[in-house]
Design an enzyme around this catalytic site. Sequence first.
Site, PDB file in Angstrom:
ATOM      1  N   ASP A  31      -4.528   5.584 -13.738  1.00 54.53           N
ATOM      2  CA  ASP A  31      -3.137   5.915 -14.065  1.00 54.53           C
ATOM      3  C   ASP A  31      -2.277   5.634 -12.837  1.00 54.53           C
ATOM      4  O   ASP A  31      -2.745   5.803 -11.713  1.00 54.53           O
ATOM      5  CB  ASP A  31      -3.021   7.401 -14.438  1.00 54.53           C
ATOM      6  CG  ASP A  31      -1.884   7.670 -15.414  1.00 54.53           C
ATOM      7  OD1 ASP A  31      -2.140   8.141 -16.536  1.00 54.53           O
ATOM      8  OD2 ASP A  31      -0.715   7.417 -15.053  1.00 54.53           O
ATOM      9  N   ASN A  32      -1.036   5.214 -13.055  1.00 57.13           N
ATOM     10  CA  ASN A  32      -0.137   5.058 -11.907  1.00 57.13           C
ATOM     11  C   ASN A  32       0.781   6.275 -11.756  1.00 57.13           C
ATOM     12  O   ASN A  32       1.635   6.305 -10.877  1.00 57.13           O
ATOM     13  CB  ASN A  32       0.701   3.770 -12.012  1.00 57.13           C
ATOM     14  CG  ASN A  32       1.689   3.827 -13.160  1.00 57.13           C
ATOM     15  OD1 ASN A  32       1.640   4.731 -13.989  1.00 57.13           O
ATOM     16  ND2 ASN A  32       2.582   2.865 -13.216  1.00 57.13           N
ATOM     17  N   GLY A  36       2.457  10.061 -16.394  1.00 59.93           N
ATOM     18  CA  GLY A  36       1.299  10.960 -16.412  1.00 59.93           C
ATOM     19  C   GLY A  36       1.368  11.916 -15.226  1.00 59.93           C
ATOM     20  O   GLY A  36       2.187  11.748 -14.329  1.00 59.93           O
ATOM     21  N   ASP A  56      -1.747   0.733 -11.061  1.00 53.52           N
ATOM     22  CA  ASP A  56      -0.815   0.271 -12.093  1.00 53.52           C
ATOM     23  C   ASP A  56      -1.484  -0.909 -12.820  1.00 53.52           C
ATOM     24  O   ASP A  56      -1.724  -1.958 -12.209  1.00 53.52           O
ATOM     25  CB  ASP A  56       0.479  -0.174 -11.382  1.00 53.52           C
ATOM     26  CG  ASP A  56       1.518  -0.713 -12.356  1.00 53.52           C
ATOM     27  OD1 ASP A  56       1.158  -1.046 -13.508  1.00 53.52           O
ATOM     28  OD2 ASP A  56       2.685  -0.822 -11.952  1.00 53.52           O
ATOM     29  N   SER A  75       1.155   3.660 -21.003  1.00 53.34           N
ATOM     30  CA  SER A  75       2.530   3.286 -21.386  1.00 53.34           C
ATOM     31  C   SER A  75       3.417   4.528 -21.412  1.00 53.34           C
ATOM     32  O   SER A  75       2.961   5.595 -21.826  1.00 53.34           O
ATOM     33  CB  SER A  75       2.571   2.667 -22.786  1.00 53.34           C
ATOM     34  OG  SER A  75       3.909   2.350 -23.152  1.00 53.34           O
ATOM     35  N   GLY A 102      -8.390  -8.756 -19.898  1.00 54.18           N
ATOM     36  CA  GLY A 102      -9.124  -9.610 -18.960  1.00 54.18           C
ATOM     37  C   GLY A 102     -10.320  -8.878 -18.380  1.00 54.18           C
ATOM     38  O   GLY A 102     -11.413  -9.442 -18.259  1.00 54.18           O
ATOM     39  N   LYS A 105     -13.037  -8.563 -21.001  1.00 53.83           N
ATOM     40  CA  LYS A 105     -13.713  -9.859 -21.182  1.00 53.83           C
ATOM     41  C   LYS A 105     -14.727 -10.089 -20.058  1.00 53.83           C
ATOM     42  O   LYS A 105     -15.882 -10.434 -20.305  1.00 53.83           O
ATOM     43  CB  LYS A 105     -12.659 -10.965 -21.191  1.00 53.83           C
ATOM     44  CG  LYS A 105     -13.195 -12.359 -21.233  1.00 53.83           C
ATOM     45  CD  LYS A 105     -12.030 -13.343 -21.437  1.00 53.83           C
ATOM     46  CE  LYS A 105     -12.383 -14.723 -20.938  1.00 53.83           C
ATOM     47  NZ  LYS A 105     -11.821 -15.002 -19.613  1.00 53.83           N
ATOM     48  N   TYR A 145       9.848  -0.863 -26.417  1.00 54.04           N
ATOM     49  CA  TYR A 145       8.538  -0.268 -26.731  1.00 54.04           C
ATOM     50  C   TYR A 145       7.923  -0.976 -27.940  1.00 54.04           C
ATOM     51  O   TYR A 145       6.773  -1.408 -27.888  1.00 54.04           O
ATOM     52  CB  TYR A 145       8.736   1.215 -27.039  1.00 54.04           C
ATOM     53  CG  TYR A 145       7.456   1.989 -27.288  1.00 54.04           C
ATOM     54  CD1 TYR A 145       6.519   2.158 -26.279  1.00 54.04           C
ATOM     55  CD2 TYR A 145       7.206   2.566 -28.537  1.00 54.04           C
ATOM     56  CE1 TYR A 145       5.361   2.899 -26.505  1.00 54.04           C
ATOM     57  CE2 TYR A 145       6.052   3.308 -28.760  1.00 54.04           C
ATOM     58  CZ  TYR A 145       5.131   3.471 -27.746  1.00 54.04           C
ATOM     59  OH  TYR A 145       3.997   4.194 -27.971  1.00 54.04           O
ATOM     60  N   LYS A 149       4.531  -3.309 -27.848  1.00 57.53           N
ATOM     61  CA  LYS A 149       3.310  -2.966 -28.587  1.00 57.53           C
ATOM     62  C   LYS A 149       2.959  -4.043 -29.607  1.00 57.53           C
ATOM     63  O   LYS A 149       1.785  -4.302 -29.871  1.00 57.53           O
ATOM     64  CB  LYS A 149       3.474  -1.605 -29.276  1.00 57.53           C
ATOM     65  CG  LYS A 149       3.490  -0.422 -28.307  1.00 57.53           C
ATOM     66  CD  LYS A 149       2.141  -0.202 -27.625  1.00 57.53           C
ATOM     67  CE  LYS A 149       2.128   1.078 -26.802  1.00 57.53           C
ATOM     68  NZ  LYS A 149       0.825   1.325 -26.155  1.00 57.53           N
TER      69      LYS A 149
END
Length: 312
Positions: A31-32, A36, A56, A75, A102, A105, A145, A149
């Site tokens: 979490d950045n 949060g 981030d 988000s 990424g 993967k 937003y 999304k």
Amino acid sequence: MRILVAGAAGFIGSHLCESLLARGHEVVGMDNLLTGALDNVEPFLAAPGFSFVRHDVTEFIALEGPLDWVLHFASPASPHDYLEMPIQTLKVGALGTHKALGLAKTKGARFLLASTSEVYGDPLVHPQREDYWGNVNPIGPRGVYDEAKRFAEAMTMAYHRYHGVDTRIVRIFNTYGERMRRHDGRAIPAFMTQALTGEPLTVYGDGSQTRSFQYISDLVEGIWRLMESRVTDPVNIGNPHEMTLLELAKKILRLSGSASEIVFEPLPVDDPKVRQPDITRARSLLGWEPRVDVEEGLRRTLAWFRARLARS
Ligand code: UDP
């Protein structure tokens, strides 16, 4: 399993981490701390199997070791927050989803995107089924937003189809419960705080707009079942119990025993008039449906807000 939860210090992310730890998994919470709070991970910060990384996710995610699942919940998520932080909201939905995909993967991990009922915008089809494409204003204040999304869903499907990543998309409808921020601007924390402090409840518009509210533990169970399933198409997870905002405000007044009055304020731009999930897919494919009745969930949440207010 070893699981990365992005957005671990948020309302939903923290409940998810807690539930995964309780099932015996190792959880890396990322979490950045933009919206949060470390307070949310405090109850399990020292738990064996939990580690916290401040990062981030719009920046490259470097993480040592294997990963089985990557769950992307990072988000800003309340209309108030994404109006205050429009660029961060667009970036985390777009660049953050790209980075998280990424990573999935590279690690050969299963990936989950936390999507939203906002992809349906101000819906012209009611209740909303997953095959409805939505009615979104791309340049309105909520567009940052909604479109982020929608882009995130497109990116997730592209990684699934082109790179063969094993992906899941959950479309989350209004969710409430313990650990929501008191001033995040959403209806339930706002009404509860107002009711408990004797302030007037601020109903936007005439209060005839509807929402369908699910309790956090139901959502967490739905996400678990979706991850365990083989369903790669989007699935709505929400409680179909629909009510007007005015009904919600009155219910909170009654449950809290508050003498606050109700005042009406202007309706925000592009505020959806109706919202209710069609959960046929979740019922048939995941065997899931909500268990916690709205009054029960609101009671538990009120008790938490009451305790919080007593401490501050
Ligand atoms: N709302 C309200 N008073 C408040 C906050 C929100 O009447 O103090 C309304 C808002 O206009 C919307 C509904 O409650 O119609 C749900 O808003 P929320 O921000 O909780 O989530 P949304 O479903 O709009 O994303």
